[in-house]
Structures are given as C-alpha cells and as structure tokens.
Write a protein that holds these residues in place. Structure first.
Motif, PDB file in Angstrom:
ATOM      1  N   PRO A 194       0.811  -1.231   0.000  1.00 46.72           N
ATOM      2  CA  PRO A 194       0.000   0.000   0.000  1.00 46.72           C
ATOM      3  C   PRO A 194       0.838   1.272   0.000  1.00 46.72           C
ATOM      4  N   GLY A 195       2.078   1.183   0.451  1.00 43.20           N
ATOM      5  CA  GLY A 195       2.932   2.373   0.468  1.00 43.20           C
ATOM      6  C   GLY A 195       3.481   2.735  -0.897  1.00 43.20           C
ATOM      7  N   LYS A 196       3.450   1.790  -1.839  1.00 43.98           N
ATOM      8  CA  LYS A 196       3.946   2.033  -3.193  1.00 43.98           C
ATOM      9  C   LYS A 196       2.840   1.688  -4.189  1.00 43.98           C
ATOM     10  N   PRO A 197       2.000   2.625  -4.513  1.00 42.76           N
ATOM     11  CA  PRO A 197       0.910   2.343  -5.460  1.00 42.76           C
ATOM     12  C   PRO A 197       1.441   1.927  -6.827  1.00 42.76           C
ATOM     13  N   ILE A 198       0.701   1.038  -7.468  1.00 40.00           N
ATOM     14  CA  ILE A 198       1.087   0.569  -8.796  1.00 40.00           C
ATOM     15  C   ILE A 198       0.880   1.666  -9.836  1.00 40.00           C
TER      16      ILE A 198
END
Length: 203
Positions: A194-198
């Motif tokens: 969740p900390g690195k959105p796609i």
C-alpha cells in the motif's frame, strides 16, 4: 384607327375638322435589348452530318488498335542458354532454403497486463466471495477499514467492482468486521504494497 377632332375660330366662325390616323406597331419591338433584335435576325448554322458525328465523340479518344499480325506468329530466336539458366536457378533455390525466415513469436511484443485475481494466471478460477474473508481482508486497509482503490491494488475495473461488492456482502453477513481487520489475517503475505501504489492516484 383613331379620330382627332380640332376646333378653331376664323373671323368669329367656328370650324371643325376631323383627322383620321392609324398606328402600325409590332409587339416584339417593345423590348429595350438591342442584342435581342440582332439575334432574331441571325441565321442558324447548318452543320454537316459528318462533322456532327466527329464532334459527338471525345476529341482525345482514338480508335482502338486492331492487331493485324499476332505476336504468336512472329518468329523469335531460341534461347541457347535456357537449360543452363534453369540449372543455375535450381541450385540457388536449394542452397537458399536454410535462409528462409523462421516462424517465431514477436520478441518485441509486450506481455498482456493481468491483475492479481485474473483467471488467466491460474489453473483454477479464483473469484472473490463473501464467504472468503481471508482473501478479501488483503484488499482492506487495517487502519481505516476502507477498501483500497484500484491504483493501489492493481486490479482491473471488473475485479475491483467484484471485490468491493463482496466486502460489503461479507460485512453484512458477519464474516468481516467493519472498521478493522481480524488480527488472524494481519500476518498473511501481502499481495501488494500500500505504500507504493502501482498507478498514480487518479484523484
């Protein structure tokens, strides 16, 4: 025909005279165009029949060419090197067989994008269900209880809609909590970070 009456005095005596006169005119002469008068007197041209036939067809069109002596009857010289040329071409064809292009997949074609729950990735069809809270809880935030958006989960629009619907049904049926995640599912391996959105946030 018209009649005009004139009266005059001569020595105190009145005299009356009648004058008859007439007007002769042509109706067609009342127009004001001088060109029309000239055209009325212009004679019509008499074009010969042979000239009419000549002008009926396009001037640029020529009569078709009729072959009087066919090419097949024209004697042509015999090629003395025909057998040598055939042998040379057959040799070239045999030696160039290995150079033909090979049918392979395009190495520059991009792989089709598939989401985590795409049924094409697995042998068994995995569909989210409200009776499987362990799978659905991975798409819910442990802090707010809201379902992650598609730019974080990486799901397609179809699968994202199914997940949101099944989460709502699971909460209504009592399988999932409404605000937080069950502590039993906190140690599950995450499907995404969740900390690195796609994808970037569309909002």
């Amino acid at each position: 025909m018209a009649m005009l009456c004139l009266r005059g005095s001569s020595g105190g005596n009145l005299a009356q005279k009648n004058i008859n006169f007439s007007f002769n005119f042509i109706v067609s002469s009342f127009h004001s165009s001088s060109v029309l008068c000239k055209r009325n007197g212009k004679r019509q041209r008499k074009i010969p029949e042979w000239k009419k036939e000549k002008l009926s067809a396009p001037w640029w069109k020529k009569p078709p060419i009729v072959m009087t002596s066919p090419i097949a009857k024209t004697p042509h010289p015999i090629n003395q090197f025909e057998s040598v040329e055939d042998e040379f071409l057959s040799t070239v064809q045999q030696k160039s067989c290995c150079d033909h292009p090979v049918d392979i997949d395009d190495p520059y074609s991009k792989e089709p994008k598939m989401c985590v729950l795409c049924p094409r990735q697995y042998e068994e069809n995995i569909l989210p269900s409200y009776k499987n809270p362990k799978l659905l809880s991975q798409f819910v935030s442990p802090h707010t209880g809201h379902v992650y958006q598609s730019h974080i989960t990486g799901l397609c629009k179809y699968m994202q809609g199914i997940v949101e619907l099944e989460v709502t049904r699971s909460r209504a049926a009592g399988y999932m909590s409404t605000k937080v995640i069950d502590p039993l599912y906190l140690q599950d391996p995450p499907l995404f970070n969740p900390g690195k959105p796609i994808k970037p946030n569309p909002w």
